[in-house]
Design a protein around this motif. Structure first.
Motif, PDB file in Angstrom:
ATOM      1  N   LEU A 121      20.935  -3.206 -52.225  1.00 26.14           N
ATOM      2  CA  LEU A 121      20.728  -1.818 -52.633  1.00 26.14           C
ATOM      3  C   LEU A 121      20.756  -1.682 -54.149  1.00 26.14           C
ATOM      4  CD1 LEU A 121      22.921   0.129 -50.031  1.00 26.14           C
ATOM      5  CD2 LEU A 121      20.506  -0.483 -49.904  1.00 26.14           C
ATOM      6  N   HIS A 122      21.732  -2.315 -54.781  1.00 21.62           N
ATOM      7  CA  HIS A 122      21.819  -2.246 -56.246  1.00 21.62           C
ATOM      8  C   HIS A 122      20.576  -2.862 -56.895  1.00 21.62           C
ATOM      9  CE1 HIS A 122      25.604  -0.429 -57.270  1.00 21.62           C
ATOM     10  NE2 HIS A 122      26.289  -1.200 -56.427  1.00 21.62           N
ATOM     11  N   ALA A 123      20.094  -3.948 -56.344  1.00 22.78           N
ATOM     12  CA  ALA A 123      18.904  -4.591 -56.910  1.00 22.78           C
ATOM     13  C   ALA A 123      17.699  -3.655 -56.832  1.00 22.78           C
ATOM     14  CB  ALA A 123      18.613  -5.892 -56.166  1.00 22.78           C
ATOM     15  N   ASP A 124      17.519  -2.992 -55.695  1.00 24.24           N
ATOM     16  CA  ASP A 124      16.400  -2.053 -55.548  1.00 24.24           C
ATOM     17  C   ASP A 124      16.550  -0.850 -56.467  1.00 24.24           C
ATOM     18  OD1 ASP A 124      15.090  -3.572 -53.682  1.00 24.24           O
ATOM     19  OD2 ASP A 124      15.918  -2.535 -51.942  1.00 24.24           O
ATOM     20  N   LEU A 125      17.754  -0.331 -56.564  1.00 23.53           N
ATOM     21  CA  LEU A 125      17.983   0.821 -57.440  1.00 23.53           C
ATOM     22  C   LEU A 125      17.706   0.453 -58.894  1.00 23.53           C
ATOM     23  CD1 LEU A 125      21.265   2.194 -55.814  1.00 23.53           C
ATOM     24  CD2 LEU A 125      19.031   3.321 -55.798  1.00 23.53           C
ATOM     25  N   ASP A 126      18.098  -0.751 -59.306  1.00 22.76           N
ATOM     26  CA  ASP A 126      17.848  -1.199 -60.676  1.00 22.76           C
ATOM     27  C   ASP A 126      16.353  -1.309 -60.967  1.00 22.76           C
ATOM     28  OD1 ASP A 126      20.544  -1.327 -61.159  1.00 22.76           O
ATOM     29  OD2 ASP A 126      20.716  -3.502 -60.869  1.00 22.76           O
ATOM     30  N   GLU A 127      15.555  -1.567 -59.919  1.00 28.35           N
ATOM     31  CA  GLU A 127      14.109  -1.660 -60.088  1.00 28.35           C
ATOM     32  C   GLU A 127      13.413  -0.311 -59.932  1.00 28.35           C
ATOM     33  OE1 GLU A 127      12.346  -4.678 -57.670  1.00 28.35           O
ATOM     34  OE2 GLU A 127      13.834  -6.191 -58.229  1.00 28.35           O
ATOM     35  N   GLY A 128      14.192   0.753 -59.766  1.00 28.85           N
ATOM     36  CA  GLY A 128      13.618   2.095 -59.724  1.00 28.85           C
ATOM     37  C   GLY A 128      13.208   2.584 -58.349  1.00 28.85           C
ATOM     38  N   TYR A 129      13.628   1.906 -57.288  1.00 25.42           N
ATOM     39  CA  TYR A 129      13.286   2.329 -55.930  1.00 25.42           C
ATOM     40  C   TYR A 129      14.239   3.420 -55.443  1.00 25.42           C
ATOM     41  CZ  TYR A 129      10.075  -1.597 -55.093  1.00 25.42           C
ATOM     42  OH  TYR A 129       9.024  -2.471 -55.130  1.00 25.42           O
ATOM     43  N   VAL A 130      13.708   4.311 -54.640  1.00 30.43           N
ATOM     44  CA  VAL A 130      14.548   5.144 -53.786  1.00 30.43           C
ATOM     45  C   VAL A 130      14.785   4.341 -52.513  1.00 30.43           C
ATOM     46  CG1 VAL A 130      14.646   7.217 -52.337  1.00 30.43           C
ATOM     47  CG2 VAL A 130      13.749   7.361 -54.677  1.00 30.43           C
ATOM     48  N   VAL A 131      16.039   4.170 -52.138  1.00 31.84           N
ATOM     49  CA  VAL A 131      16.375   3.383 -50.952  1.00 31.84           C
ATOM     50  C   VAL A 131      16.651   4.345 -49.799  1.00 31.84           C
ATOM     51  CG1 VAL A 131      17.939   1.690 -49.963  1.00 31.84           C
ATOM     52  CG2 VAL A 131      17.365   1.572 -52.394  1.00 31.84           C
ATOM     53  N   VAL A 132      15.924   4.168 -48.707  1.00 31.89           N
ATOM     54  CA  VAL A 132      16.076   5.038 -47.535  1.00 31.89           C
ATOM     55  C   VAL A 132      16.732   4.222 -46.424  1.00 31.89           C
ATOM     56  CG1 VAL A 132      14.920   6.588 -45.922  1.00 31.89           C
ATOM     57  CG2 VAL A 132      13.978   6.258 -48.233  1.00 31.89           C
ATOM     58  N   VAL A 133      17.913   4.650 -46.001  1.00 27.63           N
ATOM     59  CA  VAL A 133      18.725   3.883 -45.056  1.00 27.63           C
ATOM     60  C   VAL A 133      18.876   4.651 -43.745  1.00 27.63           C
ATOM     61  CG1 VAL A 133      20.972   2.786 -44.657  1.00 27.63           C
ATOM     62  CG2 VAL A 133      20.000   2.835 -46.967  1.00 27.63           C
ATOM     63  N   ALA A 134      18.765   3.929 -42.651  1.00 26.70           N
ATOM     64  CA  ALA A 134      18.977   4.524 -41.333  1.00 26.70           C
ATOM     65  C   ALA A 134      20.461   4.825 -41.144  1.00 26.70           C
ATOM     66  CB  ALA A 134      18.492   3.578 -40.236  1.00 26.70           C
TER      67      ALA A 134
END
Length: 413
Positions: A121-134
């Protein structure tokens, strides 16, 4: 900018149109520079539909397979919302509970979260993604899909916020915050700007349905600021956080909660001797029936009437248990009443304000309401009354404590 975890329930994502509206809201937060993790429930009605399918196959579905089945509802929503965000030029990735590795115990259909691997999650957030979790789901040590039970998506959101050390966890729902009481009962009910974890926990346990108890407990344990907001209306909502000693406005009472789901049982003529409470309540506990308010009175003839409340749906089972108990302990009778309700006055200000109980009892007396049972905690006073007087009691208490008025500055001049 802030790291925010946002949770949207089934009603908020119940249609494609609403998923598009949620995507607009999330995109605005991302556009303002915030890092965003979104937790979603299944589309409204979907979980019930899946459970119904399972029951067409088995009267009592195998818990492991039921978890596999119902977990698909949230996965559908995560994918659809991620597509809607990508369509708006917002980078988004969807994950189910096992991909994030929300590690739980192996109690299928009611699992508890043990740990969250936040590296991806941190890696995706650092790349500017919105993370959508079930929401509502995880995985046990053996890799089996698990679900968290009622209120599971709220719990997922709070757990992720705690693991990620988010600045705030926002719970979007069909109300615009936490109110002093149910606005459908009291016209003058007022939205609270702020409430403590303790107060919210008491309000939730006493019948307020805005947030699930597990989520509030989790937030309080890990000090995760929660904010309740309306999914499709703008507004500040209600912040749920630790008690703030620096606040100038410190109302004694935060709100009036109530619960209609109550039934009362009385074992009449119980011998007054050591261990009798255990002999009555032990079999009730063994039957997996939760007990709420308990009152015991001793008469001159060395007997006692032992009274307690249970959820209304447990009344018949509890009666069956007590009939045998009464025979075993030579009690005279077992009586029940399913037409009762519980009303609670809640507020951390009780700690430093005397006379709250007497004021509450006076307010009820003024409108002719008899109190059958009383229970208290450090920040709560609950009474059991006849159900037909419930709304009158709520209105009387709400007015007596001035909850329809904005709190006054209590700082000394």
């Amino acid at each position: 900018m802030s790291l925010i975890v946002q949770k949207f329930g089934g009603t908020s994502v119940g249609t494609i149109e609403r998923i598009e509206q949620v995507a607009d809201k999330v995109a605005r937060f991302r556009g303002d520079g915030h890092s965003v993790v979104v937790v979603v429930s299944a589309m409204s009605g979907e979980t019930n539909r899946l459970i119904a399918l399972a029951h067409e196959i088995q009267d009592r579905p195998v818990p492991r397979e039921l978890d596999v089945l119902v977990s698909t509802g949230e996965q559908v929503t995560t994918a659809l919302l991620s597509m809607a965000l990508n369509k708006r030029g917002v980078k988004a990735k969807s994950y189910n509970g096992s991909q994030v590795r929300i590690l739980t115990d192996d109690a299928h259909t009611k699992a508890r979260i043990r740990d969250i691997d936040d590296e991806r999650l941190h890696a995706d957030l650092d790349e500017g993604y919105v993370v959508v979790v079930a929401g509502f789901q995880g995985v046990d040590e053996q890799g089996n899909i698990t679900t968290l039970g009622r209120g599971g998506s709220d719990t997922t959101a709070v757990a992720l916020a705690a693991a990620l050390k988010a600045d705030e966890c926002q719970i979007y729902t069909d109300v615009d915050g936490v109110y002093t009481t149910d606005p459908r009962v009291v016209d003058g009910a007022r939205r609270l700007d702020r409430i403590t974890f303790e107060e919210m926990l008491e309000m939730a346990s006493m019948g307020s349905k805005v947030l699930q108890i597990r989520a509030v407990e989790f937030a309080g344990k890990y000090n995760v600021p929660l904010r309740v907001l309306h999914s499709f209306k703008e507004g500040p909502g209600t912040l749920i956080a630790l008690e703030d000693s620096s606040q100038m406005e410190t109302p004694t009472i935060a709100g009036i909660a109530f619960n209609r789901d109550e039934a009362k049982l009385t074992v009449v003529g119980v011998p007054d001797m050591p261990g009798i409470a255990h002999r009555i309540l032990g079999p009730i506990g063994d039957a997996n029936i939760e007990v709420d308010v308990i009152v015991q009175n001793v008469a001159d003839d060395k007997t006692t009437d032992f009274t307690f409340t249970v959820a209304r749906g447990d009344l018949n089972r509890a009666q069956d248990v007590l009939k045998q108990v009464a025979e075993d302990i030579n009690a005279r009778d077992v009586r029940s009443d399913s037409k009762i309700a519980k009303v609670s006055v809640v507020g951390v200000g009780m700690r430093s304000h005397a006379g709250v109980a007497s004021q509450a009892f006076a307010a009820l007396a003024e409108v002719g309401i008899n109190i059958q049972m009383i229970t208290t905690s450090e920040i709560k006073i609950s009474v059991i009354i006849e159900e037909k007087f419930l709304e009158l009691a709520v209105r009387a208490l709400h007015s007596s404590f001035g909850l329809d008025k904005e709190p006054q500055d209590e700082t000394p001049a």
